[in-house]
Design a protein around this motif. Structure first.
Motif, PDB file in Angstrom:
ATOM      1  N   VAL A 296       0.840  -1.205   0.000  1.00  0.00           N
ATOM      2  CA  VAL A 296       0.000   0.000   0.000  1.00  0.00           C
ATOM      3  C   VAL A 296       0.872   1.251   0.000  1.00  0.00           C
ATOM      4  CG1 VAL A 296      -1.606   1.350   1.400  1.00  0.00           C
ATOM      5  CG2 VAL A 296      -2.022  -1.086   1.029  1.00  0.00           C
ATOM      6  N   GLU A 297       1.937   1.250   0.811  1.00  0.00           N
ATOM      7  CA  GLU A 297       2.851   2.390   0.846  1.00  0.00           C
ATOM      8  C   GLU A 297       3.537   2.576  -0.500  1.00  0.00           C
ATOM      9  OE1 GLU A 297       3.797   4.819   3.317  1.00  0.00           O
ATOM     10  OE2 GLU A 297       1.773   4.158   3.786  1.00  0.00           O
ATOM     11  N   LEU A 298       3.909   1.478  -1.148  1.00  0.00           N
ATOM     12  CA  LEU A 298       4.557   1.564  -2.455  1.00  0.00           C
ATOM     13  C   LEU A 298       3.640   2.210  -3.480  1.00  0.00           C
ATOM     14  CD1 LEU A 298       6.952   0.853  -4.313  1.00  0.00           C
ATOM     15  CD2 LEU A 298       5.845  -1.361  -4.729  1.00  0.00           C
TER      16      LEU A 298
ATOM     17  N   ALA B 267       4.176   5.524  -5.701  1.00  0.00           N
ATOM     18  CA  ALA B 267       4.037   5.549  -7.157  1.00  0.00           C
ATOM     19  C   ALA B 267       3.116   6.684  -7.600  1.00  0.00           C
ATOM     20  CB  ALA B 267       3.507   4.204  -7.653  1.00  0.00           C
ATOM     21  N   ARG B 268       2.051   6.902  -6.867  1.00  0.00           N
ATOM     22  CA  ARG B 268       1.122   7.975  -7.240  1.00  0.00           C
ATOM     23  C   ARG B 268       1.775   9.344  -7.087  1.00  0.00           C
ATOM     24  NH1 ARG B 268      -4.344   7.041  -4.134  1.00  0.00           N
ATOM     25  NH2 ARG B 268      -5.163   8.537  -5.656  1.00  0.00           N
TER      26      ARG B 268
ATOM     27  N   GLY C 215      -6.204   3.873 -10.988  1.00  0.00           N
ATOM     28  CA  GLY C 215      -5.826   2.471 -10.931  1.00  0.00           C
ATOM     29  C   GLY C 215      -4.988   2.159  -9.704  1.00  0.00           C
ATOM     30  N   GLY C 216      -4.134   3.112  -9.321  1.00  0.00           N
ATOM     31  CA  GLY C 216      -3.343   2.931  -8.109  1.00  0.00           C
ATOM     32  C   GLY C 216      -4.214   2.844  -6.878  1.00  0.00           C
ATOM     33  N   ARG C 217      -5.235   3.704  -6.820  1.00  0.00           N
ATOM     34  CA  ARG C 217      -6.148   3.663  -5.667  1.00  0.00           C
ATOM     35  C   ARG C 217      -6.919   2.344  -5.638  1.00  0.00           C
ATOM     36  NH1 ARG C 217      -8.330   7.032  -1.772  1.00  0.00           N
ATOM     37  NH2 ARG C 217      -9.467   5.626  -0.394  1.00  0.00           N
ATOM     38  N   VAL C 218      -7.340   1.885  -6.807  1.00  0.00           N
ATOM     39  CA  VAL C 218      -8.051   0.607  -6.881  1.00  0.00           C
ATOM     40  C   VAL C 218      -7.137  -0.534  -6.418  1.00  0.00           C
ATOM     41  CG1 VAL C 218      -9.093  -1.075  -8.452  1.00  0.00           C
ATOM     42  CG2 VAL C 218      -9.628   1.365  -8.693  1.00  0.00           C
ATOM     43  N   THR C 219      -5.861  -0.455  -6.808  1.00  0.00           N
ATOM     44  CA  THR C 219      -4.894  -1.471  -6.389  1.00  0.00           C
ATOM     45  C   THR C 219      -4.731  -1.473  -4.874  1.00  0.00           C
ATOM     46  OG1 THR C 219      -3.692  -1.262  -8.474  1.00  0.00           O
ATOM     47  CG2 THR C 219      -2.511  -2.275  -6.635  1.00  0.00           C
TER      48      THR C 219
END
Length: 696
Positions: free
Chosen positions: A125-127, A131-132, A401-405
């Motif tokens: 989650v931190e990664l 990335a965002r 997409g990052g939030r969904v991940t």
């Protein structure tokens, strides 16, 4: 890393495989093969530093070389375009998109994919958060807020940290063309001011202001200063000043070559001489920046040093420097995770060698298949506005997409642990700071001698008063003290500060990389507040045992082992004695046992059924650390029965075995060495029994 075109205004760094400069159209600058060589030197220094190769402790100065190159090249290009009337702001930004975004996105997506596969959910989650922030080029702000530095961070915990420098460059690229474009408009309407004169004025003012701020704030800003855009801006602006001046060394070839050799020598010297304890950027960054500017001013004339820098091997690395920079750090992290999971027997040197080799292969492939085709696409170069719009849309979609991940990672963890009272992901946030935030001081927070903020816990109207002070290892006991106070009718006052001893002794913050004066001021304020508090019955100090290497002399210099232990003993005695004189009892708590690794991370790699694999033995090794010995010596010198150095291990780890998850399903630790607030509160009743001996 330096990503501005040096061949023409329409291409970004030099084309792969080009053996000679292409014709220089009107409004552009000529190609210089020596600049590719300088890029190669810079990226090799950075990679060697990150790989931990002995002798390159200051290899991070390669980033400063890139910064100076970027300022020089971007200013040269935009001034050339503006002078010829061919400058387009949208076209410029479209060029940045073609040059930077495709390869950056490929690196980010690849790193996140491996991270989600190999990392525990908490770290994955931190990664994705990292990335965002990198996606929108604000990574430097994120890592400054987290005070993350290469020196004190496991690469697997921050595989995208290197995006901090790209973020600073892109922030510069966003603003700088606006300034020079505005200068061009003023110059066209002025009969007295030329574009060159205005740009010289702008770069001089920006360079002077940013450099002055860097000189003044680096020593006190620590790792946060390392990532600060305004403290790095002068490095790029000085490059712009050189471009605006058009400064070239008007000397014989031998003199130019000598200057180039000296400049290269200074860059290498800085890479060897500097280390992680060099205050940076500040005055130290002047050496690589000025040396780079000297190389630029003396080079480009076809001398022997230009020939070396423009040799095919260095040109090869220079042309791929952006790709190498992007791939090398994630590969170091991913390789460590793969070895940890599949082959722990592989030695570190071999792993790092393979990781760097993989980064070079990926850099070559992505340079030819992604970077160059998109950068030089004629269709995209003729569609500037659609390119920018598509880039913004792509960034937005990837952010979503990052939030969904992130949500998917958390949901997957929740599904596995749905039958347990606390999910490991939730345990990370199960901190005493939630209820005791008002009385907790952050690391580096300024505190005056008059300030001490206390939370009132337990029974506010209790007849006896307990004061709990300490660092975050004192804070994680606050829920237990609150519970004990409520059960026994004790008034509890709590004040804590991260990474800080309450004793009056200088502490060097390894996280912030500065002497933490605020910590010492806070300790003095706490002592004064306790002295002013009527009827204090018991003072309890809770703290980590690992302070000894950070103890400093009053002038900030490191202390030897014997000197440091003696200083700690005197500081502890100076804290305890006045409290005993006030009639209070004093307990100096031994540190809570440390797990082998983060308990939530361990649990996320297991299941509720095999959580016992995360249990560990509550060792006593920390009791022989210098801080504990010094405190024992101080207590012995008071010759009082009202003070003691005490272990509370039997509360946390009954029978010497520390459970990751209790029989009631409670997770005990929120990381490797902090108790969860929920578990801490369950210890309140037994804690009360232990404290009662000092109150009755």
């Amino acid at each position: 890393m330096s990503t501005t075109d040096v061949r023409t205004v329409d291409t970004l760094p030099s084309e792969a495989g080009a053996a000679s400069p292409s014709p220089v159209p009107h409004g552009s600058i000529p190609y210089r093969s020596d600049i590719d060589g300088i890029r190669a030197v810079a990226v090799v220094l950075v990679v060697l530093y990150h790989a931990g190769v002995p002798g390159f402790s200051g290899g991070y100065i390669g980033v400063d070389v890139f910064f100076a190159l970027s300022g020089f090249l971007i200013t040269s290009v935009v001034m050339a375009q503006a002078s010829s009337g061919r400058f387009s702001l949208v076209g410029f930004y479209a060029g940045r998109v073609r040059r930077l975004l495709p390869l950056s996105l490929l690196t980010l997506v690849t790193t996140v994919a491996f991270g989600v596969w190999l990392l525990p959910a908490t770290r994955a989650v931190e990664l994705v958060h990292d990335a965002r922030s990198a996606l929108f080029y604000v990574a430097n702000r994120r890592f400054a807020d987290k005070a993350v530095a290469y020196v004190d961070t496991d690469v697997t915990d921050a595989m995208l940290t290197h995006f901090w420098s790209l973020s600073i460059e892109e922030q510069f690229y966003f603003v700088w063309p606006l300034l020079i474009g505005g200068a061009a408009l003023v110059a066209r309407r002025s009969a007295r001011l030329s574009l060159r004169a205005i740009v010289i004025g702008i770069t001089s003012i920006v360079s002077a202001g940013s450099l002055l701020a860097s000189l003044m704030l680096t020593s006190s800003g620590g790792s946060a200063a390392y990532y600060a855009t305004h403290l790095r801006l002068w490095e790029m602006s000085l490059g712009g000043l050189l471009a605006a001046l058009g400064a070239r060394v008007a000397a014989r070839a031998g003199a130019r070559a000598t200057l180039q050799v000296i400049a290269l020598g200074l860059i290498v010297f800085a890479a060897f001489r500097f280390d992680d304890f060099t205050p940076y950027p500040g005055s130290a960054a002047l050496l690589p920046v000025l040396a780079t500017l000297a190389l630029l001013a003396a080079g480009g004339a076809g001398g022997p040093v230009d020939a070396v820098l423009g040799a095919r091997p260095l040109r090869y690395l220079g042309e791929r420097s952006f790709a190498i920079y992007l791939w090398h750090w994630p590969m170091l992290g991913i390789s460590a995770l793969l070895v940890e999971r599949y082959d722990s027997s592989l030695d570190n040197t071999t792993r790092i060698t393979l990781a760097v080799g993989a980064a070079l292969v990926l850099a070559h492939i992505s340079h030819l298949s992604v970077e160059n085709p998109i950068r030089f696409s004629k269709r995209l170069r003729s569609a500037a506005i659609p390119t920018v719009v598509a880039a913004v849309a792509c960034m937005a979609l990837l952010s979503i997409g990052g939030r969904v991940t992130q949500d998917a990672v958390v949901s997957a963890s929740a599904a596995v642990w749905s039958a347990a009272p606390v999910d490991p992901v939730d345990a990370v946030a199960d901190t005493a700071a939630i209820d005791f935030k008002a009385c907790h001081n952050g690391q580096g927070q300024e505190t005056t001698d008059e300030e001490a903020n206390f939370c009132v816990a337990g029974d506010p109207s209790g007849n006896q008063t307990i004061v709990l002070v300490g660092d975050s290892h004192g804070q994680h006991w606050a829920p237990a003290f609150d519970e004990a106070g409520q059960l026994n009718g004790w008034r509890v006052l709590v004040t804590t500060r991260s990474a800080c001893l309450v004793y009056d002794i200088p502490i060097f913050s390894t996280r912030l990389e500065v002497l933490d004066d605020g910590c010492r001021n806070w300790g003095r304020a706490v002592e004064a507040a306790i002295a002013a508090e009527p009827n204090v019955d018991l003072v309890v100090v809770g703290r980590s045992f690992a302070y000894f290497p950070t103890i400093r002399a009053d002038d900030g210099s490191p202390l030897g082992d014997a000197e440091g232990e003696a200083a700690l003993e005197e500081a502890a005695l100076a804290f305890v004695t006045p409290l005993l004189d006030l009639g209070a009892s004093v307990i100096l708590m031994e540190d809570t046992p440390w797990a082998n690794s983060s308990i939530p991370d361990c649990l996320l790699e297991a299941t509720p059924r095999d959580a016992e694999q995360c249990d560990f033995n509550g060792g006593t090794a920390e009791r022989e650390f210098p801080l504990i010995r010094a405190e024992r010596a101080a207590v012995n010198r008071t010759a009082s029965t009202a003070d003691a150095v005490m272990s509370f291990d039997d509360l946390v780890c009954p029978g010497g075995r520390c459970l990751a998850v209790t029989a009631d399903g409670l997770i005990t630790y929120r990381d490797q060495h902090h108790l969860t607030a929920t578990y801490s509160r369950t210890l309140g009743e037994k804690l009360g029994d232990m404290l009662a001996k000092f109150l009755n």
